[in-house]
Design a protein around this motif. Structure first.
Motif, short mmCIF file in Angstrom:
data_model
loop_
_atom_site.label_atom_id
_atom_site.label_comp_id
_atom_site.label_asym_id
_atom_site.label_seq_id
_atom_site.Cartn_x
_atom_site.Cartn_y
_atom_site.Cartn_z
N LYS A 1 25.69 27.63 -24.43
CA LYS A 1 27.02 27.38 -23.89
C LYS A 1 27.06 27.51 -22.37
O LYS A 1 27.87 26.89 -21.71
CB LYS A 1 28.04 28.35 -24.49
N ARG A 2 26.19 28.35 -21.83
CA ARG A 2 26.18 28.59 -20.39
C ARG A 2 24.77 29.02 -19.98
O ARG A 2 24.07 29.67 -20.76
CB ARG A 2 27.17 29.69 -20.04
N ALA A 3 24.38 28.68 -18.77
CA ALA A 3 23.08 29.11 -18.25
C ALA A 3 23.20 29.36 -16.76
O ALA A 3 23.89 28.64 -16.05
CB ALA A 3 22.02 28.06 -18.52
N ASP A 4 22.53 30.41 -16.31
CA ASP A 4 22.50 30.75 -14.89
C ASP A 4 21.05 30.87 -14.45
O ASP A 4 20.22 31.42 -15.17
CB ASP A 4 23.20 32.08 -14.64
N PHE A 5 20.78 30.36 -13.26
CA PHE A 5 19.46 30.46 -12.65
C PHE A 5 19.43 31.72 -11.81
O PHE A 5 20.32 31.95 -10.98
CB PHE A 5 19.19 29.23 -11.79
N LYS A 6 18.43 32.56 -12.04
CA LYS A 6 18.27 33.78 -11.25
C LYS A 6 17.34 33.45 -10.09
O LYS A 6 16.15 33.19 -10.29
CB LYS A 6 17.67 34.90 -12.11
N LYS A 7 17.89 33.48 -8.90
CA LYS A 7 17.12 33.16 -7.70
C LYS A 7 16.08 34.26 -7.47
O LYS A 7 16.42 35.44 -7.44
CB LYS A 7 18.07 33.05 -6.52
N GLY A 8 14.83 33.86 -7.32
CA GLY A 8 13.75 34.82 -7.12
C GLY A 8 13.49 35.09 -5.65
O GLY A 8 14.15 34.56 -4.76
N LYS A 9 12.50 35.91 -5.39
CA LYS A 9 12.11 36.22 -4.02
C LYS A 9 11.34 35.05 -3.43
O LYS A 9 10.62 34.35 -4.13
CB LYS A 9 11.24 37.47 -4.00
N GLN A 10 11.46 34.87 -2.14
CA GLN A 10 10.80 33.77 -1.46
C GLN A 10 9.29 33.93 -1.46
O GLN A 10 8.55 32.97 -1.61
CB GLN A 10 11.32 33.64 -0.03
N GLY A 11 8.81 35.14 -1.35
CA GLY A 11 7.37 35.37 -1.35
C GLY A 11 6.66 34.62 -0.25
O GLY A 11 7.09 34.63 0.90
N LYS A 12 5.58 33.93 -0.59
CA LYS A 12 4.77 33.21 0.40
C LYS A 12 5.27 31.79 0.65
O LYS A 12 4.68 31.07 1.43
CB LYS A 12 3.32 33.15 -0.08
N ARG A 13 6.35 31.39 -0.01
CA ARG A 13 6.87 30.04 0.18
C ARG A 13 7.58 29.91 1.52
O ARG A 13 8.21 30.84 1.99
CB ARG A 13 7.88 29.71 -0.91
N SER A 14 7.52 28.70 2.06
CA SER A 14 8.31 28.41 3.26
C SER A 14 9.78 28.31 2.84
O SER A 14 10.10 28.17 1.65
CB SER A 14 7.87 27.08 3.88
N ARG A 15 10.65 28.36 3.79
CA ARG A 15 12.09 28.24 3.51
C ARG A 15 12.38 26.90 2.81
O ARG A 15 13.17 26.83 1.89
CB ARG A 15 12.87 28.37 4.80
N GLU A 16 11.73 25.84 3.29
CA GLU A 16 11.93 24.51 2.71
C GLU A 16 11.45 24.46 1.26
O GLU A 16 12.12 23.89 0.39
CB GLU A 16 11.21 23.45 3.55
N GLN A 17 10.29 25.05 0.98
CA GLN A 17 9.79 25.11 -0.40
C GLN A 17 10.75 25.91 -1.28
O GLN A 17 11.00 25.53 -2.42
CB GLN A 17 8.40 25.74 -0.46
N GLN A 18 11.27 27.00 -0.76
CA GLN A 18 12.19 27.83 -1.55
C GLN A 18 13.45 27.06 -1.89
O GLN A 18 13.98 27.18 -2.99
CB GLN A 18 12.53 29.13 -0.81
N LYS A 19 13.93 26.25 -0.96
CA LYS A 19 15.10 25.42 -1.24
C LYS A 19 14.82 24.47 -2.40
O LYS A 19 15.67 24.25 -3.25
CB LYS A 19 15.50 24.61 0.00
N LYS A 20 13.62 23.91 -2.43
CA LYS A 20 13.24 23.00 -3.51
C LYS A 20 13.15 23.75 -4.85
O LYS A 20 13.62 23.26 -5.87
CB LYS A 20 11.92 22.30 -3.19
N VAL A 21 12.56 24.93 -4.83
CA VAL A 21 12.46 25.75 -6.04
C VAL A 21 13.86 26.09 -6.56
O VAL A 21 14.13 25.98 -7.77
CB VAL A 21 11.64 27.03 -5.77
N ASP A 22 14.74 26.47 -5.67
CA ASP A 22 16.11 26.81 -6.06
C ASP A 22 16.84 25.59 -6.64
O ASP A 22 17.59 25.70 -7.61
CB ASP A 22 16.89 27.38 -4.88
N ALA A 23 16.60 24.42 -6.05
CA ALA A 23 17.23 23.19 -6.55
C ALA A 23 16.76 22.89 -7.97
O ALA A 23 17.55 22.51 -8.84
CB ALA A 23 16.93 22.01 -5.63
N VAL A 24 15.46 23.08 -8.23
CA VAL A 24 14.93 22.87 -9.58
C VAL A 24 15.56 23.88 -10.54
O VAL A 24 15.97 23.52 -11.64
CB VAL A 24 13.38 22.97 -9.61
#
Length: 93
Positions: A36-59
């Motif tokens: 009925k509902r789903a939420d994405f839990k945003k993880g830590k950025q770690g070694k990813r660049s800011r741009e990569q993290q934005k893509k991960v979050d979008a997915v």
């Protein structure tokens, strides 16, 4: 099924980042035989660049949207945590 939708979410963001790896955590609310509902839990950025993290979050947000409505056993009820891992080369069977 859901895997095809998950790979679709990945492909949207991986166009410009072919080595993108996704480790997404979703919290779902299952009632009445479906998600009925789903939420994405945003993880830590770690070694990813800011741009990569934005893509991960979008997915992750796309995955949460796509899983809503997924059929589950009628007896399943409650909140469940799902881990979705997608890597370059993953395909829909």
């Amino acid at each position: 099924g859901f895997w095809g939708k998950a790979v679709g979410c990945y492909k949207q963001s991986a166009k410009d980042a072919p080595a993108l790896e996704i480790d997404a955590t979703l919290t779902t609310d299952v009632r009445g035989g479906a998600v009925k509902r789903a939420d994405f839990k945003k993880g830590k950025q770690g070694k990813r660049s800011r741009e990569q993290q934005k893509k991960v979050d979008a997915v992750g947000r796309c995955l949460a949207k796509q899983i809503v409505g997924l059929e589950m056993p009628k007896s399943a009820r409650g909140f469940f945590t799902l881990q979705v891992h997608i890597r370059p080369g993953d395909r829909v069977p």
